[in-house]
Design a protein around this motif. Structure first.
Motif, short mmCIF file in Angstrom:
data_model
loop_
_atom_site.label_atom_id
_atom_site.label_comp_id
_atom_site.label_asym_id
_atom_site.label_seq_id
_atom_site.Cartn_x
_atom_site.Cartn_y
_atom_site.Cartn_z
N LEU A 302 0.83 -1.20 0.00
CA LEU A 302 0.00 0.00 0.00
C LEU A 302 0.87 1.25 0.00
O LEU A 302 0.57 2.23 -0.70
CB LEU A 302 -0.93 -0.01 1.22
CG LEU A 302 -1.82 1.23 1.40
CD1 LEU A 302 -2.65 1.51 0.16
CD2 LEU A 302 -2.72 1.04 2.62
N GLU A 303 1.94 1.23 0.76
CA GLU A 303 2.86 2.37 0.79
C GLU A 303 3.44 2.64 -0.60
O GLU A 303 3.53 3.80 -1.04
CB GLU A 303 3.98 2.10 1.79
CG GLU A 303 4.96 3.25 1.94
CD GLU A 303 6.01 2.98 3.01
OE1 GLU A 303 6.54 3.95 3.57
OE2 GLU A 303 6.30 1.80 3.27
N ALA A 304 3.81 1.59 -1.32
CA ALA A 304 4.37 1.74 -2.66
C ALA A 304 3.32 2.30 -3.62
O ALA A 304 3.62 3.14 -4.47
CB ALA A 304 4.89 0.40 -3.17
N GLN A 305 2.07 1.86 -3.47
CA GLN A 305 1.00 2.36 -4.33
C GLN A 305 0.74 3.84 -4.09
O GLN A 305 0.53 4.61 -5.03
CB GLN A 305 -0.28 1.55 -4.09
CG GLN A 305 -1.45 2.00 -4.95
CD GLN A 305 -2.58 0.99 -5.01
OE1 GLN A 305 -2.33 -0.20 -5.20
NE2 GLN A 305 -3.81 1.43 -4.84
N VAL A 306 0.76 4.25 -2.82
CA VAL A 306 0.56 5.66 -2.49
C VAL A 306 1.65 6.52 -3.14
O VAL A 306 1.36 7.57 -3.73
CB VAL A 306 0.56 5.86 -0.97
CG1 VAL A 306 0.68 7.35 -0.61
CG2 VAL A 306 -0.72 5.30 -0.36
N LYS A 307 2.88 6.09 -3.04
CA LYS A 307 4.00 6.84 -3.63
C LYS A 307 3.84 6.96 -5.14
O LYS A 307 3.99 8.05 -5.71
CB LYS A 307 5.32 6.16 -3.30
CG LYS A 307 6.56 6.91 -3.79
CD LYS A 307 7.84 6.18 -3.35
CE LYS A 307 9.08 6.99 -3.74
NZ LYS A 307 9.20 7.19 -5.19
#
Length: 325
Positions: A302-307
């Motif tokens: 999820l963190e990678a998708q947000v970035k």
């Protein structure tokens, strides 16, 4: 001289006791009700997702999960509240993708920052539907594009407010198709839908829960869905690619976030519990009925998708000169 070893021993004992207490509290998590803050009013994909997940999560963890709607400030009221909340896993945010990845580019002076929130899990995702009022003399997406090119600026489109996914996504649609429409921002999906149904505004690109029933009843025309596949509740509505507009995709998602300093073991335990909650048969049935796709991602993904999406939307927002309310 004898007091120093005694004080050292006392301090070590106190530290050990504190550590044991914290560890026990974390191991027992959750041992009281959890609050899920929602940045949107009742209705729509964010509120529906939060209630669906909260109900199933409560059964998994054995504690009530209370949904608290705190709309306002394009989501910033709710985001700032969770960012400042105690980092103990008992105050969570149902985050809407448009707010999470769009607001940082819309306003340089937010009362929160992405780094203030720890990703827990992606929970739902939803395609969007290009819906028009029956008064618009078109039946296909290509006819719609051709009509707008012949009548630039004649039609108006609704959004849930400046900087919303509907606003940004429709501007992207206009740019890709070389068309013009007038933007009419509203404060949420409810009032927007009312004016679209009355024909005061003719176009709305939004998530299925807002327009699905109206398309099925014939009160609105569904020209295309903006995902890779057709929506199960709208099987006769083609995708944008099937309708001849390749490369235009628009998704909304809802994820669960916690205050940034929340202990990693609490975040991981909560994420695993959410995954289990999404696997419940009742959750799947409710999601299908609401036109919502259950889609789990763990914290790191999820963190990678947000970035990735923050960078993408920043370019769109800058090119379209979109500003917040």
């Amino acid at each position: 001289m004898q007091r120093r070893p005694f004080l050292r021993s006392a301090l070590l004992a106190a530290a050990a006791t504190t550590f044991a207490t914290v560890a026990a509290a974390q191991a027992a998590y959750p041992n009281k009700p959890i609050t899920m803050i929602v940045p949107n009013p009742p209705g729509g994909i964010v509120d529906s997702s939060a209630r669906l997940v909260s109900d199933s999560l409560a059964k998994v963890v054995g504690q009530s999960v209370v949904v608290d709607n705190r709309p306002g400030g394009s989501g910033n009221v709710a985001y700032a509240h969770v960012a400042r909340a105690p980092a103990d896993g008992y105050t969570l945010l149902a985050s809407y993708s448009a707010y999470h990845v769009g607001n940082p580019s819309l306003s340089p002076k937010l009362p929160w920052a992405q780094k203030d929130l720890a990703p827990v899990a992606l929970v739902t995702a939803g395609t969007n539907v290009i819906a028009v009022h029956p008064s618009v003399p078109v039946n296909t997406l290509q006819e719609f594009i051709d009509y707008m090119k012949k009548n630039p600026g004649k039609l108006s489109y609704a959004s849930q407010g400046n900087g919303s996914l509907a606003h940004i996504g429709t501007e992207m649609f206009k740019s890709q198709t070389g068309t013009q429409m007038v933007h009419i921002p509203y404060k949420g999906s409810g009032p927007a839908i009312q004016d679209v149904l009355s024909g005061q505004v003719q176009v709305f690109i939004t998530t299925p829960p807002s327009v699905m029933g109206h398309i099925q009843s014939g009160k609105l025309k569904g020209l295309a869905v903006t995902g890779k596949t057709r929506h199960p509740s709208l099987p006769n509505v083609p995708t944008t690619a099937e309708a001849g507009l390749k490369g235009f995709e628009l998704e909304a998602w809802v994820g669960v976030f916690a205050p940034a300093a929340t202990p990693a073991d609490v975040v991981n335990k909560l994420s695993a519990s959410i995954r289990q909650a999404l696997d419940q048969p009742e959750a799947k049935t409710r999601a299908a009925g609401a036109g919502i796709e259950l889609r789990y991602l763990p914290p790191q993904a999820l963190e990678a998708q947000v970035k990735r999406e923050t960078e993408f939307w920043a370019d769109i927002i800058k090119a379209a000169k979109i500003t917040a309310d």
